[in-house]
Design an enzyme around this catalytic site. Structure first.
Site, PDB file in Angstrom:
ATOM      1  N   SER A 175      35.607 -34.014  14.491  1.00 10.39           N
ATOM      2  CA  SER A 175      34.366 -33.815  15.227  1.00 10.39           C
ATOM      3  C   SER A 175      33.741 -32.464  14.905  1.00 10.39           C
ATOM      4  O   SER A 175      34.416 -31.429  14.919  1.00 10.39           O
ATOM      5  CB  SER A 175      34.629 -33.899  16.736  1.00 10.39           C
ATOM      6  N   GLU A 259      42.081 -28.519  33.945  1.00 10.78           N
ATOM      7  CA  GLU A 259      41.501 -29.684  34.628  1.00 10.78           C
ATOM      8  C   GLU A 259      41.299 -30.841  33.658  1.00 10.78           C
ATOM      9  O   GLU A 259      40.660 -30.707  32.637  1.00 10.78           O
ATOM     10  CB  GLU A 259      40.168 -29.277  35.260  1.00 10.78           C
TER      11      GLU A 259
END
Length: 401
Positions: A175, A259
């Protein structure tokens, strides 16, 4: 269960919304309204030929940097936000709701936590500040043509030659490699060792160094975000080895506990459905089609599933906030979210009918682009088959097949 904000969380949420309302560039607000690729926008804009795009990237990075929100999951002593899991959840929830792009890419999300945990002091001093400042972006060199879900089968070789390693091999689905400044990679340094051993984690400072070539992979939407990266006798200083030689697999697999609730998935599904209903409300033909159509029930079902995904996200964040590490729970959330995103895209295309094939860059065309973009959702980031294996073995305690 009560998911209401605590007073502290409510104050923080208000602060996040204030920054978004006052500092998010119009470019990103408009992209969010039309279903544009918000999560990738900052990386694309950072080196865009369009001065307005570059300026938007600079302004948004500055807005987050001033608040310490570029790397909310990094410890404060390393320049991060040092946020709790619930604070990260609130921040990510509000960014996703607004369609605001994250900044920093893989450098913030993956390399930074890896260096904080496994890098030496020289590496942290050299690489962390440019990542936080948005001055250096990194691509992730993991997957290979024969090593996707089975990443440990990678074959890119790094042979020691004095104070350097010499790299030869290929990475794929990399990416943003074409806009990145550098690349971190897993490479095989001991071909005789079992496949999970003999792998090392290397930092390649310059992705355009001699011997590195980048070839674009254009997706179904005609967009260029993925790439192939080839290494031909590329010299990398041995000082760029992160952790121990031949122990790179364990370096790559043991990131900091940041997270990972995937709240963006639940918010994204709801935003797509709301955009769909807005188009329907403004079109008499579509309204008539839905009046007595089973598609009405399909849309309602997608909303219910989006709410289920939201509950998955809240569960994971609450676990992390208690110091627990989600394992099979994270796999369940990833599996449910990736398949939900495909169902939402399918429902939207059924509602739009042949108009979903419109390719012009307008609001209606976004549903066709969204549908094509969701085709690889059950592959990227760990295939559905891999997630089901994790759930079966670690969650249900079933034997490995």
């Amino acid at each position: 269960m009560n998911w209401n904000d605590s007073p502290e969380q409510a104050r923080f949420r208000t602060a996040v919304r204030e920054v978004i309302n006052t500092r998010l560039p119009l470019r990103y607000k408009l992209a969010a309204e039309s279903g544009g690729p918000g999560e990738r926008a900052w990386e694309n804009d950072r080196k865009s030929a369009d001065p307005a795009a570059r300026q938007a990237a600079v302004e948004w990075h500055a807005a987050l940097s001033e608040k310490g929100w570029v790397a909310p999951h990094w410890p404060k002593e390393h320049g991060g936000g040092g946020m709790s899991a619930m604070e990260q959840f609130v921040l990510n929830q509000e960014l996703a709701t607004a369609g605001a792009p994250a900044v920093g890419g893989s450098g913030v999300g993956l390399l930074g936590p890896t260096l904080i945990l496994h890098g030496n002091e020289d590496q942290r001093k050299k690489y962390l500040p440019p990542i936080l400042a948005g001055e250096a972006t990194w691509a992730q060199g993991y997957s290979e043509p024969g090593a996707g879900s089975d990443l440990a089968s990678l074959q890119t070789r790094a042979t020691r030659d004095g104070d350097d390693f010499i790299l030869n091999g290929q990475k794929i689905w990399t990416s943003a490699a074409h806009t990145a400044d550098a690349i971190f990679a897993l490479v095989r340094t001991d071909p005789t060792a079992p496949k999970h051993r003999g792998i090392s984690f290397l930092l390649i400072d310059d992705i355009r160094a001699p011997g590195i070539s980048i070839r674009p992979l254009v997706d179904l939407n005609g967009r260029h975000y993925f790439n192939e990266v080839f290494f031909e006798d590329v010299r990398v200083p041995a000082a760029n080895l992160v952790g121990e030689e031949n122990r790179g697999w364990y370096v790559a697999m043991t990131l900091l506990d940041f997270e990972r609730s995937n709240i963006g998935g639940a918010i994204g599904a709801k935003r797509t459905l709301k955009r769909l209903l807005k188009v329907v409300a403004g079109d008499a033909v579509l309204r008539e089609r839905l009046t007595h159509s089973v598609l009405r029930h399909e849309i309602a079902q997608r909303y219910i599933e989006a709410e289920v995904m939201y509950q998955f996200s809240m569960r994971i964040s609450s676990m992390q906030n208690r110091g627990q590490l989600p394992n099979d729970e994270a796999s369940m959330a990833k599996l449910f979210n990736s398949e939900l995103s495909q169902r939402v895209a399918q429902t939207a295309m059924q509602v739009m009918g042949l108009r979903g094939q419109v390719t012009e860059d307008d609001g209606e065309a976004s549903f066709g682009r969204h549908y094509l973009g969701m085709v690889p959702a059950t592959i990227r980031g760990g295939t559905s088959e891999v997630q089901r294996n994790v759930i079966a073995t670690r969650g249900a305690g079933l034997p490995r097949g």
